[in-house]
Design a protein around this motif. Structure first.
Motif, PDB file in Angstrom:
ATOM      1  N   VAL A  15       0.866  -1.177   0.000  1.00 19.96           N
ATOM      2  CA  VAL A  15       0.000   0.000   0.000  1.00 19.96           C
ATOM      3  C   VAL A  15       0.905   1.229   0.000  1.00 19.96           C
ATOM      4  O   VAL A  15       1.883   1.280   0.744  1.00 19.96           O
ATOM      5  CB  VAL A  15      -0.915  -0.013   1.244  1.00 19.96           C
ATOM      6  CG1 VAL A  15      -1.432   1.380   1.561  1.00 19.96           C
ATOM      7  CG2 VAL A  15      -2.089  -0.960   1.023  1.00 19.96           C
ATOM      8  N   LEU A  16       0.607   2.192  -0.869  1.00 23.22           N
ATOM      9  CA  LEU A  16       1.442   3.388  -0.964  1.00 23.22           C
ATOM     10  C   LEU A  16       0.778   4.556  -0.241  1.00 23.22           C
ATOM     11  O   LEU A  16      -0.443   4.685  -0.259  1.00 23.22           O
ATOM     12  CB  LEU A  16       1.671   3.765  -2.431  1.00 23.22           C
ATOM     13  CG  LEU A  16       2.084   2.637  -3.372  1.00 23.22           C
ATOM     14  CD1 LEU A  16       2.394   3.206  -4.752  1.00 23.22           C
ATOM     15  CD2 LEU A  16       3.292   1.892  -2.838  1.00 23.22           C
ATOM     16  N   LYS A  30      -0.403  12.501  -7.009  1.00 26.03           N
ATOM     17  CA  LYS A  30      -0.867  11.286  -7.709  1.00 26.03           C
ATOM     18  C   LYS A  30       0.224  10.760  -8.643  1.00 26.03           C
ATOM     19  O   LYS A  30       0.494   9.562  -8.683  1.00 26.03           O
ATOM     20  CB  LYS A  30      -2.107  11.634  -8.553  1.00 26.03           C
ATOM     21  CG  LYS A  30      -3.389  11.239  -7.894  1.00 26.03           C
ATOM     22  CD  LYS A  30      -4.485  11.085  -8.953  1.00 26.03           C
ATOM     23  CE  LYS A  30      -5.793  10.805  -8.253  1.00 26.03           C
ATOM     24  NZ  LYS A  30      -6.731  11.913  -8.327  1.00 26.03           N
ATOM     25  N   GLU A  31       0.836  11.682  -9.373  1.00 28.22           N
ATOM     26  CA  GLU A  31       1.923  11.280 -10.282  1.00 28.22           C
ATOM     27  C   GLU A  31       3.094  10.702  -9.498  1.00 28.22           C
ATOM     28  O   GLU A  31       3.715   9.722  -9.911  1.00 28.22           O
ATOM     29  CB  GLU A  31       2.426  12.481 -11.096  1.00 28.22           C
ATOM     30  CG  GLU A  31       1.431  13.042 -12.097  1.00 28.22           C
ATOM     31  CD  GLU A  31       1.350  12.205 -13.355  1.00 28.22           C
ATOM     32  OE1 GLU A  31       2.193  11.307 -13.523  1.00 28.22           O
ATOM     33  OE2 GLU A  31       0.428  12.454 -14.162  1.00 28.22           O
ATOM     34  N   TYR A  32       3.406  11.325  -8.363  1.00 29.80           N
ATOM     35  CA  TYR A  32       4.507  10.816  -7.538  1.00 29.80           C
ATOM     36  C   TYR A  32       4.212   9.384  -7.095  1.00 29.80           C
ATOM     37  O   TYR A  32       5.080   8.528  -7.084  1.00 29.80           O
ATOM     38  CB  TYR A  32       4.713  11.676  -6.281  1.00 29.80           C
ATOM     39  CG  TYR A  32       5.157  13.097  -6.539  1.00 29.80           C
ATOM     40  CD1 TYR A  32       5.715  13.459  -7.761  1.00 29.80           C
ATOM     41  CD2 TYR A  32       5.026  14.073  -5.567  1.00 29.80           C
ATOM     42  CE1 TYR A  32       6.118  14.759  -8.001  1.00 29.80           C
ATOM     43  CE2 TYR A  32       5.442  15.383  -5.797  1.00 29.80           C
ATOM     44  CZ  TYR A  32       5.977  15.721  -7.014  1.00 29.80           C
ATOM     45  OH  TYR A  32       6.377  17.001  -7.238  1.00 29.80           O
ATOM     46  N   LEU A  33       2.944   9.150  -6.721  1.00 26.52           N
ATOM     47  CA  LEU A  33       2.582   7.798  -6.260  1.00 26.52           C
ATOM     48  C   LEU A  33       2.602   6.798  -7.420  1.00 26.52           C
ATOM     49  O   LEU A  33       2.922   5.634  -7.226  1.00 26.52           O
ATOM     50  CB  LEU A  33       1.226   7.807  -5.558  1.00 26.52           C
ATOM     51  CG  LEU A  33       1.194   8.463  -4.176  1.00 26.52           C
ATOM     52  CD1 LEU A  33      -0.152   8.233  -3.500  1.00 26.52           C
ATOM     53  CD2 LEU A  33       2.310   7.959  -3.268  1.00 26.52           C
ATOM     54  N   ASP A  34       2.268   7.272  -8.623  1.00 26.50           N
ATOM     55  CA  ASP A  34       2.384   6.383  -9.791  1.00 26.50           C
ATOM     56  C   ASP A  34       3.846   5.966  -9.970  1.00 26.50           C
ATOM     57  O   ASP A  34       4.144   4.807 -10.258  1.00 26.50           O
ATOM     58  CB  ASP A  34       1.919   7.099 -11.074  1.00 26.50           C
ATOM     59  CG  ASP A  34       0.403   7.178 -11.139  1.00 26.50           C
ATOM     60  OD1 ASP A  34      -0.265   6.498 -10.327  1.00 26.50           O
ATOM     61  OD2 ASP A  34      -0.115   7.935 -11.993  1.00 26.50           O
ATOM     62  N   GLU A  35       4.721   6.947  -9.789  1.00 27.81           N
ATOM     63  CA  GLU A  35       6.140   6.641  -9.927  1.00 27.81           C
ATOM     64  C   GLU A  35       6.596   5.690  -8.814  1.00 27.81           C
ATOM     65  O   GLU A  35       7.355   4.754  -9.051  1.00 27.81           O
ATOM     66  CB  GLU A  35       6.956   7.926  -9.871  1.00 27.81           C
ATOM     67  CG  GLU A  35       8.438   7.684 -10.073  1.00 27.81           C
ATOM     68  CD  GLU A  35       9.215   8.986 -10.127  1.00 27.81           C
ATOM     69  OE1 GLU A  35       9.415   9.494 -11.242  1.00 27.81           O
ATOM     70  OE2 GLU A  35       9.615   9.502  -9.074  1.00 27.81           O
TER      71      GLU A  35
END
Ligand SMILES: Nc1nc2c(ncn2[C@@H]2O[C@H](COP(=O)(O)OP(=O)(O)OP(=O)(O)O)[C@@H](O)[C@H]2O)c(=O)[nH]1
Ligand SMILES: [Mg+2]
Length: 396
Positions: A15-16, A30-35
């Motif tokens: 889980v992030l 959101k983009e950071y979490l995608d990365e």
């Protein structure tokens, strides 16, 4: 006792967790979490959920707020989650508090990146560099780690560690650090001599965010065989090849990719690998133009180059993956003339921003590779003229 291990196990369910701080937007995080999910995947874990929380200041005890942590804990229990990964750096105390309250192993982004680097390191130098960074990361977190072991009943009595035990471990870690430093200094000395032997050749280095296509371009330009794959940090060791275009020789190096929040210790211990970048005459900054956050990535690379004191060099910016960009941006019913207009605008914008030093290619489909070769050749020749003003006829 301290031992290094691979933190992430195969197919682990993760889980992030990301916090939207005051100068950030939800979209960015959101983009950071995608990365982060891509990093987790590279390490072998499966991301099953991402949590975000808006917080002006992270909680000093548990990073996220109490309510959010409760929510995460419940989710973890219900869904067989084996690991929490935080996008921001956590202190030893925060890790231990979060683990206690969620009953789930917790790591942060730096931990994850170090884990990936540790798996990827092949040469003695890369291995020693990663190990050094790992021990430096561990050193201020030893107390938290002891607590962690204590909870898992890992061979320590119920009383918990006394100051002496922690002090013993600190000493062991410090000894390891100084040993690794010595070993790296020796490897450095050899590498420096090797680099000196390369003589008068102009040196060109591929730099850029991770996974943008540096190694693919290296292979294309030098007919070498560097590992290129859709994973982060496929390349850890520097590869250098001699290339000759139209009687003009130069050396081309492919090196480790950058990423946002590259752990500070990692940059420091990879100093000698990054010497290739520092000592280069010309940089080829590769950009994945199909990535939603490519402008952010350009910023991260420029900042890292500044930290490395390698900013003050001629740069050719290679906008790669144009094929993917076109696929993402255009649909079939868009007029041909509109497409051309959009592409023209994009190219003009970046030519302006780079003072005419931008090239747009697809390394995969091999489009505009000749333009790239010509642009590199021009830069290399300019550099020879500056470097050896009386010797220009020497090479061509
Ligand atoms: N669609 C498309 N994919 C590309 C292009 N160039 C490279 N790739 C793919 O992008 C992925 C990453 O390529 P690499 O060459 O390994 O990237 P890198 O910058 O060396 O990455 P690291 O070494 O991990 O930092 C691979 O799956 C490549 O096949 C391109 O022009 N178009
Ligand atoms: Mg690579």
């Amino acid at each position: 006792m301290i031992e290094k291990k691979n933190i992430v196990k195969h197919e682990e369910r993760a889980v992030l967790v990301g916090v939207i701080q005051k100068d950030q937007t939800e979209h960015q995080v959101k983009e950071y979490l995608d990365e982060l999910a891509f990093l987790a995947e590279t390490a072998g874990a499966v991301t099953i959920k991402k949590f975000m929380q808006k917080l002006a200041h992270p909680d000093s005890r548990t990073f996220v707020g109490k309510g959010k942590l409760q929510e995460i804990a419940e989710y973890a229990k219900l869904h067989d989650v084996s690991m929490l990964i935080f996008d921001d750096e956590l202190s030893g105390a925060q890790i231990s508090n979060i683990e206690k309250e969620t009953n789930t192993k917790t790591i942060d982004r730096s931990d994850l990146i170090l884990d990936i680097f540790a798996r990827r390191a092949k040469t003695a130098q890369a291995k020693a560099q990663v190990e050094l960074a790992q021990y430096q990361y561990i050193l201020p977190r030893l107390r938290g780690m002891w607590k962690h072991l204590e909870r898992l009943g890992g061979g320590i009595g119920t009383r918990g560690p006394g100051e002496t035990e922690i002090e013993t471990d600190r000493r062991i870690v410090r000894d390891k650090i100084s040993l690794l430093r010595k070993r790296l200094a020796e490897i450095d000395k050899q590498a420096f001599t090797q680099r000196k032997d390369r003589g008068e050749f102009i040196r060109v280095a591929l730099v850029g965010y991770t996974n943008v296509g540096k190694s693919t371009i290296m292979n294309l330009l030098s007919k070498s065989d560097v590992l290129a794959e859709n994973k982060l940090f496929a390349t850890l060791d520097t590869t250098t090849r001699k290339i000759v275009y139209e009687n003009t020789p130069f050396l081309l190096s492919d090196t480790v990719g950058f990423i946002r929040k590259l752990p500070h210790h990692l940059v420091e211990s990879f100093k000698s690998t990054l010497d290739e970048v520092r000592e280069a005459d010309i940089l080829l900054h590769v950009v994945d133009i199909a990535h939603a956050n490519y402008e952010d990535q350009i910023g991260v690379v420029n900042k890292t180059l500044q930290e490395l004191k390698a900013f003050d060099k001629p740069v050719l910016t290679i906008f790669n993956k144009m094929d993917l960009y076109i696929k993402h941006t255009f649909d079939e019913w868009l007029e041909e003339s509109t497409k051309e207009e959009i592409l023209k605008d994009l190219k003009e914008r970046w030519q302006d921003a780079t003072q005419g030093n931008a090239i747009f290619i697809s390394a995969l489909e091999r489009t505009h590779i000749d333009d790239l070769r010509t642009a590199i050749l021009e830069k290399v020749r300019e550099m020879y003229k500056i470097r050896y003003p009386y010797k220009t006829a020497f090479f061509y």
